[in-house]
Design a protein around this motif. Structure first.
Motif, PDB file in Angstrom:
ATOM      1  N   HIS A  98      44.918  -5.686   4.753  1.00  0.00           N
ATOM      2  CA  HIS A  98      44.951  -5.312   3.341  1.00  0.00           C
ATOM      3  C   HIS A  98      43.817  -4.328   3.048  1.00  0.00           C
ATOM      4  CE1 HIS A  98      47.247  -9.051   3.403  1.00  0.00           C
ATOM      5  NE2 HIS A  98      47.725  -8.775   2.206  1.00  0.00           N
ATOM      6  N   SER A  99      43.998  -3.563   1.971  1.00  0.00           N
ATOM      7  CA  SER A  99      43.006  -2.551   1.598  1.00  0.00           C
ATOM      8  C   SER A  99      42.318  -2.948   0.303  1.00  0.00           C
ATOM      9  CB  SER A  99      43.689  -1.193   1.417  1.00  0.00           C
ATOM     10  OG  SER A  99      42.766  -0.216   0.979  1.00  0.00           O
ATOM     11  N   ILE A 100      41.012  -2.679   0.206  1.00  0.00           N
ATOM     12  CA  ILE A 100      40.284  -2.967  -1.035  1.00  0.00           C
ATOM     13  C   ILE A 100      40.358  -1.796  -2.007  1.00  0.00           C
ATOM     14  CG2 ILE A 100      38.708  -4.598   0.074  1.00  0.00           C
ATOM     15  CD1 ILE A 100      36.565  -2.352  -0.104  1.00  0.00           C
ATOM     16  N   TYR A 145      47.203  -4.238  -1.606  1.00  0.00           N
ATOM     17  CA  TYR A 145      45.872  -4.423  -2.179  1.00  0.00           C
ATOM     18  C   TYR A 145      45.357  -5.807  -1.797  1.00  0.00           C
ATOM     19  CZ  TYR A 145      42.189  -3.843  -5.730  1.00  0.00           C
ATOM     20  OH  TYR A 145      40.991  -3.708  -6.380  1.00  0.00           O
ATOM     21  N   HIS A 146      44.073  -5.886  -1.441  1.00  0.00           N
ATOM     22  CA  HIS A 146      43.537  -7.135  -0.910  1.00  0.00           C
ATOM     23  C   HIS A 146      43.460  -8.219  -1.992  1.00  0.00           C
ATOM     24  CE1 HIS A 146      41.312  -9.883   1.580  1.00  0.00           C
ATOM     25  NE2 HIS A 146      41.382  -9.025   2.587  1.00  0.00           N
ATOM     26  N   HIS A 201      46.884 -14.633   4.433  1.00  0.00           N
ATOM     27  CA  HIS A 201      47.277 -13.411   3.737  1.00  0.00           C
ATOM     28  C   HIS A 201      47.955 -12.429   4.707  1.00  0.00           C
ATOM     29  CE1 HIS A 201      45.085 -14.914   0.323  1.00  0.00           C
ATOM     30  NE2 HIS A 201      43.935 -14.873   0.959  1.00  0.00           N
ATOM     31  N   TYR A 202      48.963 -12.891   5.361  1.00  0.00           N
ATOM     32  CA  TYR A 202      49.664 -12.060   6.353  1.00  0.00           C
ATOM     33  C   TYR A 202      50.237 -10.834   5.651  1.00  0.00           C
ATOM     34  CZ  TYR A 202      52.112 -11.306  10.777  1.00  0.00           C
ATOM     35  OH  TYR A 202      52.533 -10.818  11.987  1.00  0.00           O
ATOM     36  N   PRO A 203      49.919  -9.612   6.131  1.00  0.00           N
ATOM     37  CA  PRO A 203      50.329  -8.384   5.426  1.00  0.00           C
ATOM     38  C   PRO A 203      51.832  -8.142   5.480  1.00  0.00           C
ATOM     39  CG  PRO A 203      49.273  -7.858   7.511  1.00  0.00           C
ATOM     40  CD  PRO A 203      49.106  -9.331   7.331  1.00  0.00           C
TER      41      PRO A 203
END
Length: 759
Positions: A272-274, A282-283, A326-328
């Motif tokens: 995930h990305s912050i 999005y994280h 939190h599997y993407p």
């Protein structure tokens, strides 16, 4: 490089040796601790306790044991004088060397500097006895050492507060005299008497206060550097400490107060990305409101920049999940991208610290392109100072059975390359059964090549959109180990010029190992990269151990350090004090900052020291300071648009350095030379990085070209009409346009000045 640092760092190292945490025992009479030992002057095997005697010392005055243990140095009077991973012998003393976490913990928890030590060869036991009297004797030695160092600092015109140090030393000496008198009184009283016990309690309290002051004065004696990377790795919203804009701002202010000037913020983690992305979810850890900012990363960058702190996007390149936390979504939709181990599992199993980790396949071109698209998006969308590649590797392996990369894509590529048929895993098993490893070695080389291909591709893609973006790598500190066990050929990446910053993760309790890592890093980079040492504060050793490691990195010509991680700084008063009162007592400029900012910071600092130190000591006159200031102003006003401009500035600083005795004498000249050497080295590195990043030089093809022989692009841009001509500025075109203003009868003049600028 040694010319620019020299004695100032060695002095810092002398100080760091005496910095230690002090444990005060609650009981009044001496507390004893006994441990069994295995032998004297024998090899220290696993879980061994060994005594090494002075007559068997090595050439470097040590025991000869490796760094995977812990040691206590005892002087000839039987008093503990040093504790650490690899200590040095006290004259005619001995060393107790232990291995195994249980033994190490026993020593750390029960032994102090100043304890009395005896050993019995019949029972093969070592006894450590806490003795306030022994601790008081050791305190006297440390005060003498501090006074000697203070004299050298004062005579050398170093940038430390001599008056404050003197005051602290006088106070410390008074407390020692009180303790000494108290010790004499204790010795005269019967053991076990209430009066003796009461005085012992008072002595222990006063000793603890004296040691606290000793640590404070020692931090004050550390000579600061103005040009230095002071980085930290930071996980977004760590411990839910950044759930609002105010809380995020508070953390950044805390970083600034500790002297941090670079933050490597974990930007791509758990897949995930912050920062808001068109490619990656999005994280969940940062799904809060950050005021007027659209996302966490945008807010973080802006607030950090306002605080004067660089922001680098720390990304976990091929590692994207752990235990399905939190599997993407993008990975759920592309199961063929998963990296598989030898048994066909996508989740690392039985791998220690990597247990449950999920990696993706570096050999898969779809994977590589997906990641490249994300990195280009990062570079384009966010005002980052740099992008860092971490987990730029395969999962760790130590054997065929623990290896990975067995995806259909990777195996088919490999089999086609070597014209093989059948099942690759079966071929590898058969080879191993025959005691061979040629095919396995080729398989390792093939996988390392896949990572290297990606590094080349992603660096090229980022450079196309942001040539000035600083690309860093967080890598295994031992290059050979990284290549063999991680398929991480970072030496090749550096030699090809792809990398701007190396951050080897030198996570250890052993300060000597840190020096080894820095020396190796410098040898490999050979002047091609900024080298910042990773410091493992997460291991939760004594805070001042990490102060010592940073000082050792300095002495070995590391250009800075990056602390792992922020949770070991935020809210940790002891760590913040060690930084803000010691290593980072002045604000530093990052070595990879723009040259104009570095020149301004360094020249301002030199003149500041001239006012506070050199003129006060009679080493410089006001007239000489004025003349030096004029030289600094002239150099700052020179063009600095490309590598050729950098080279001309470097030459001017070199000339000034060679003639510095015209402006300051004696040790003052030596101190300014150290600062100017730092600048000269820094500019040389900037020339190298400019030529590589803008495509003027491939370091694998030969020596660096003369930067003055290169024709750089010219872009004409207007300059403010009120700007006065500055020394050293060349104007390529000057147009005067005279405009008549009829109503006023006044002729106005507008000046448009066009300059050569780099693309």
């Amino acid at each position: 490089m040694s010319k620019r640092k020299g004695l100032l760092l060695l002095l810092g190292l002398l100080l760091a040796v005496i910095l230690c945490n002090t444990k005060v025992h609650a009981n009044t009479e001496p507390k004893s601790f006994t441990i069994q030992y295995n032998g004297i002057n024998i090899t220290r095997y696993e879980n061994y306790v060994v005594i090494y005697t002075y007559d068997k010392r090595t050439s470097d005055n040590k025991s000869g044991a490796n760094q995977w243990g812990y040691e206590v140095s005892v002087d000839k009077d039987g008093i503990v004088v040093e504790m650490g991973v690899n200590v040095t012998f006290a004259p005619d003393g001995f060393i107790v060397s232990v291995h195994g976490q249980e033994n190490i913990n026993k020593i750390r928890d029960n032994v102090n500097i100043g304890d009395e030590v005896t050993y019995d060869t019949n029972t093969k036991t070592i006894t450590f006895t806490f003795s306030i009297l022994g601790s008081i004797r050791n305190l006297e030695k440390e005060i003498i050492s501090l006074r000697n160092t203070k004299i050298e600092l004062d005579l050398g015109a170093y940038d430390v507060d001599i008056e404050a140090i003197n005051n602290d030393l006088n106070t410390l000496n008074n407390r020692y005299n009180e303790l000494k008198q108290l010790g004499e009184e204790i010795k005269s009283l019967p053991i076990g008497s209430s009066e003796r016990n009461a005085k012992l309690a008072v002595a222990e309290q006063k000793y603890a206060e004296a040691m606290s002051l000793l640590d404070e004065v020692s931090l004050k004696m550390i000579v600061p550097l103005k040009l230095e990377a002071r980085g930290i790795w930071h996980r977004a919203n760590v411990f839910n400490s950044e759930i609002s804009l105010d809380k995020l701002r508070s953390n950044i202010e805390e970083f600034k107060s500790a002297g941090i000037n670079q933050i490597y913020v974990e930007t791509l983690w758990w897949g995930h990305s912050i920062g808001q992305s068109d490619l990656v979810d999005y994280h969940p850890n940062v799904r809060y409101s950050y005021g007027e900012y659209p996302d966490y990363l945008t807010a973080f960058i802006d607030l950090a920049h306002k605080a004067g702190i660089e922001v680098h996007a720390w990304t976990e390149t091929f590692f994207h999940n752990q235990n399905h936390n939190h599997y993407p979504k993008w990975l759920k939709n592309n199961p063929s991208w998963l990296n598989l181990d030898f048994y066909g599992r996508y989740m690392q199993t039985g791998k220690g610290t990597e247990d449950g980790f999920v990696f993706i396949d570096p050999a898969n071109e779809e994977v590589r392109q997906f990641l490249i698209n994300y990195y280009v998006e990062l570079a384009n969308k966010f005002d980052l100072d740099g992008i860092q590649l971490d987990y730029i590797r395969y999962p760790a392996e130590s054997s065929l059975e623990t290896s990975s990369g067995y995806t259909p894509v990777a195996m088919n590529k490999f089999m086609e390359r070597y014209n093989l048929s059948g099942d690759l895993k079966q071929l590898l098993i058969e080879e191993k059964s025959q005691g061979k490893k040629e095919l396995y070695q080729k398989w390792c080389e093939f996988r390392a090549e896949q990572v290297t291909i990606f590094v080349e591709e992603v660096v090229k893609a980022i450079r196309e959109v942001k040539p000035d973006m600083k690309i860093s790598i967080a890598v295994g500190p031992d290059y050979q180990h990284a290549l063999k066990d991680l398929m991480q050929d970072w030496k090749t990446w550096v030699e090809k010029g792809w990398i701007d910053i190396i951050a080897p993760m030198a996570y250890t309790f052993d300060t000597d190992y840190v020096k080894t890592v820095v020396n190796s890093m410098n040898d490999i980079s050979n002047g091609l990269t900024y080298n910042y040492t990773g410091i493992g504060a997460y291991m939760e050793g004594p805070t001042l151990l990490y102060t010592n490691q940073i000082l050792i990195s300095r002495a070995a010509d590391g250009l800075g350090s990056v602390i792992f991680a922020s949770q070991n700084l935020l809210g940790k008063e002891e760590m913040k004090t060690a930084l803000s009162k010691g290593l980072n007592k002045i604000t530093a400029i990052s070595p990879n900052a723009d040259l104009d900012k570095i020149l301004d910071a360094m020249f301002t600092y030199i003149i500041d020291k001239a006012n506070r130190i050199y003129i006060t000591k009679g080493l410089m006159t006001e007239e000489q300071k004025g003349a030096l200031t004029e030289e600094f102003t002239r150099i700052k006003n020179m063009k600095m648009h490309n590598a050729g401009d950098y080279y001309l500035i470097q030459q001017e600083i070199t000339k000034l350095n060679n003639n510095i005795h015209q402006y300051v004498r004696s040790v003052g000249a030596q101190r300014i030379k150290e600062d100017l050497y730092a600048l000269i080295d820094n500019i040389d590195l900037k020339i190298t990085r400019y030529l590589i990043n803008y495509g003027y030089w491939d370091p694998t093809t030969g020596e660096r070209p003369d930067p003055l022989t290169i024709e750089y692009p010219v872009i004409d841009v207007p300059v403010d009409e009120n700007e006065e001509d500055k020394p050293g500025k060349n104007y390529d075109t000057l147009l005067y346009i005279i405009i008549g203003v009829a109503s006023l009868g006044i002729i106005g003049t507008s000046v448009f000045v066009f300059m050569r600028r780099k693309r």
